[in-house]
Scaffold this active site. Sequence first.
Site, PDB file in Angstrom:
ATOM      1  N   GLY A 251       0.745  -1.247   0.000  1.00  0.00           N
ATOM      2  CA  GLY A 251       0.000   0.000   0.000  1.00  0.00           C
ATOM      3  C   GLY A 251       0.779   1.304   0.000  1.00  0.00           C
ATOM      4  O   GLY A 251       0.210   2.351  -0.331  1.00  0.00           O
ATOM      5  N   GLU A 293       3.769  -6.645   2.029  1.00  0.00           N
ATOM      6  CA  GLU A 293       3.648  -6.973   0.603  1.00  0.00           C
ATOM      7  C   GLU A 293       3.653  -5.717  -0.276  1.00  0.00           C
ATOM      8  O   GLU A 293       2.662  -5.421  -0.939  1.00  0.00           O
ATOM      9  CB  GLU A 293       2.322  -7.700   0.352  1.00  0.00           C
ATOM     10  N   PRO A 294       4.751  -4.970  -0.292  1.00  0.00           N
ATOM     11  CA  PRO A 294       4.754  -3.774  -1.136  1.00  0.00           C
ATOM     12  C   PRO A 294       4.841  -4.126  -2.615  1.00  0.00           C
ATOM     13  O   PRO A 294       5.550  -5.057  -3.001  1.00  0.00           O
ATOM     14  CB  PRO A 294       6.030  -3.048  -0.690  1.00  0.00           C
ATOM     15  N   ARG A 333      -4.514   3.384 -16.176  1.00  0.00           N
ATOM     16  CA  ARG A 333      -4.755   4.039 -14.887  1.00  0.00           C
ATOM     17  C   ARG A 333      -5.437   5.409 -15.006  1.00  0.00           C
ATOM     18  O   ARG A 333      -6.323   5.727 -14.202  1.00  0.00           O
ATOM     19  CB  ARG A 333      -3.466   4.138 -14.058  1.00  0.00           C
ATOM     20  N   CYS A 364      -9.363   4.035 -29.753  1.00  0.00           N
ATOM     21  CA  CYS A 364     -10.606   4.594 -30.271  1.00  0.00           C
ATOM     22  C   CYS A 364     -11.617   4.817 -29.166  1.00  0.00           C
ATOM     23  O   CYS A 364     -12.616   4.098 -29.066  1.00  0.00           O
ATOM     24  CB  CYS A 364     -11.151   3.689 -31.356  1.00  0.00           C
ATOM     25  N   GLU A 365     -11.333   5.757 -28.325  1.00  0.00           N
ATOM     26  CA  GLU A 365     -12.224   6.105 -27.229  1.00  0.00           C
ATOM     27  C   GLU A 365     -11.907   7.524 -26.778  1.00  0.00           C
ATOM     28  O   GLU A 365     -10.733   7.844 -26.573  1.00  0.00           O
ATOM     29  CB  GLU A 365     -11.962   5.162 -26.050  1.00  0.00           C
TER      30      GLU A 365
HETATM   31  N1  LLP Z   1      -1.212  -7.153  -1.013  1.00  0.00           N
HETATM   32  C1  LLP Z   1      -2.471  -7.325  -1.425  1.00  0.00           C
HETATM   33  C2  LLP Z   1      -3.305  -8.351  -0.795  1.00  0.00           C
HETATM   34  C3  LLP Z   1      -2.992  -6.502  -2.436  1.00  0.00           C
HETATM   35  O1  LLP Z   1      -4.250  -6.670  -2.825  1.00  0.00           O
HETATM   36  C4  LLP Z   1      -2.173  -5.519  -3.035  1.00  0.00           C
HETATM   37  C5  LLP Z   1      -2.683  -4.659  -4.103  1.00  0.00           C
HETATM   38  C6  LLP Z   1      -0.851  -5.404  -2.582  1.00  0.00           C
HETATM   39  C7  LLP Z   1      -0.408  -6.229  -1.567  1.00  0.00           C
HETATM   40  C8  LLP Z   1       0.105  -4.397  -3.160  1.00  0.00           C
HETATM   41  O2  LLP Z   1      -0.304  -3.089  -2.945  1.00  0.00           O
HETATM   42  P1  LLP Z   1       0.649  -1.862  -3.371  1.00  0.00           P
HETATM   43  O3  LLP Z   1       1.860  -1.906  -2.471  1.00  0.00           O
HETATM   44  O4  LLP Z   1       1.022  -2.064  -4.785  1.00  0.00           O
HETATM   45  O5  LLP Z   1      -0.178  -0.677  -3.153  1.00  0.00           O
HETATM   46  N2  LLP Z   1      -4.404  -1.354  -9.957  1.00  0.00           N
HETATM   47  C9  LLP Z   1      -4.421  -0.382  -8.882  1.00  0.00           C
HETATM   48  C10 LLP Z   1      -3.823  -0.930  -7.621  1.00  0.00           C
HETATM   49  C11 LLP Z   1      -4.540  -2.172  -7.141  1.00  0.00           C
HETATM   50  C12 LLP Z   1      -3.889  -2.763  -5.930  1.00  0.00           C
HETATM   51  C13 LLP Z   1      -4.444  -4.103  -5.664  1.00  0.00           C
HETATM   52  N3  LLP Z   1      -3.863  -4.763  -4.569  1.00  0.00           N
HETATM   53  C14 LLP Z   1      -3.674   0.862  -9.348  1.00  0.00           C
HETATM   54  O6  LLP Z   1      -3.179   0.888 -10.476  1.00  0.00           O
HETATM   55  O7  LLP Z   1      -3.613   1.857  -8.627  1.00  0.00           O
END
Ligand code: LLP
Length: 440
Positions: A251, A293-294, A333, A364-365
């Site tokens: 996150g 889990e980054p 995004r 095409c959008e």
């Molecule tokens: N752990 C779990 C269970 C998750 O669902 C996620 C992300 C992460 C770790 C990693 O999170 P991060 O560190 O990357 O924030 N597609 C969206 C982001 C979706 C994130 C989904 N889960 C975007 O482009 O902003």
Amino acid sequence: MTANQGIKPITCEINANGHIQIGGCDLVELADRYATPLYVYDEETIRTIAREYKSAFRDYPNIKMLYASKAFMTKAICKILSSEGFGFDVVSGGEIYTAYSAGVNMSDCLFNGNNKSVDELNMALELGVGKISVDNFLELALLNEIAISKGKIVDILLRITPGIECHTHEYIQTGHLDSKFGFDLTQIDSALELIIDEYKNLDLIGLHAHIGSQIFEPQIYYDEVGVMLKEIDRIKNKFGLELHTINLGGGLGIKYTENDLPPSVSEISEKITSAIDYYSKEYNLGDVNIYIEPGRSIVGTSGVTLYTVGSSKQVPNGKKYVAVDGGMADNPRPSLYQAVYTAQVANKPNDELTQTVTIAGRFCESGDILIKNVKMPELDEGDILCVYDTGAYGYSMSSNYNRVLKPAAVLVNNGQSDIIINRESYEELVSCDMVPDRLS
Ligand code: LLP
């Protein structure tokens, strides 16, 4: 400052040609050599942030860092992050297979997901995935059955929704109560009763949560630890079951624009470790193992996308649109989350910014807009636009919309560039298509 707090990859500079270079490679030359659109990843930025994570938690040895593969996964990324001591959070058969084919130690992988298939669970057990974060009642039952059929005892965590809200885009919030992910706090006891009484091939080692993505508030992690350790204490008192592991998810945010002020990795680690210290004493819990889990913060800043400038259109008394040769298929995004990016022209980064334009994609959008109202120098056809911070959730969410080929990705380091994903070919594009005989 940690690497997630800058807009550009850490090796980004302007070279003697007056061009932007990353990892010692001139972006204009890269565009010329590999064609555009092109994802460029800076190895040094990835390794630096990985080491910043390790160093931020150096006083807390009971931590396991898992890279969230969904942000960007290829075999080369697996090699880099496993060499930095990271395990992998995987969420599909495809991610498991990629890690496996890159030679990752599968016991360092944790399988997440809210609707894992029977085939994927079988695959995870066969390939030796170390831990499974179980999301729901159906999965508990399926996994236990599969574990019995293979004569295995499986280490599991329970994915819970801790009821913590964070101020990020609604679609990337996950820890609030009305979420499709995990067991609600009120469902945990029923899950535990099943695990204790019936599912003898599941060994529950801890709890897992993920609050959301692109988080800027360190305090959220403190609160998350509090909720999870309180739950572990309650479980100990009610069931006599001692759990020692909490997975806090990912996150941490990155800086897409000057307005974004993400915390450093050490601000996060300080909140997490002080919360563990406080709550483990409060609840008398002994040693607590943490997983984090980054995803975005590991690869987001390291990656840029290069595009070639093409046509442009001045709407009478309106906007000026400048189109590039990519867009929503290589980076969905902006259209999905209204995400805002920073860009520069790689072949003339020092030119005066004389106009405000909207960078449009080639799909095409009407919604295929990459950046709205951005200050740019005079733009000519053939200029190379560099969009920063596309390393996470760009390629991994890319598509073949309009049957456009997926771009290549190169890894740069010390003046060397290597392809880590080949540009798709037209043959590959149609390779899964089948024509029934009766249509031939
Ligand atoms: N752990 C779990 C269970 C998750 O669902 C996620 C992300 C992460 C770790 C990693 O999170 P991060 O560190 O990357 O924030 N597609 C969206 C982001 C979706 C994130 C989904 N889960 C975007 O482009 O902003």
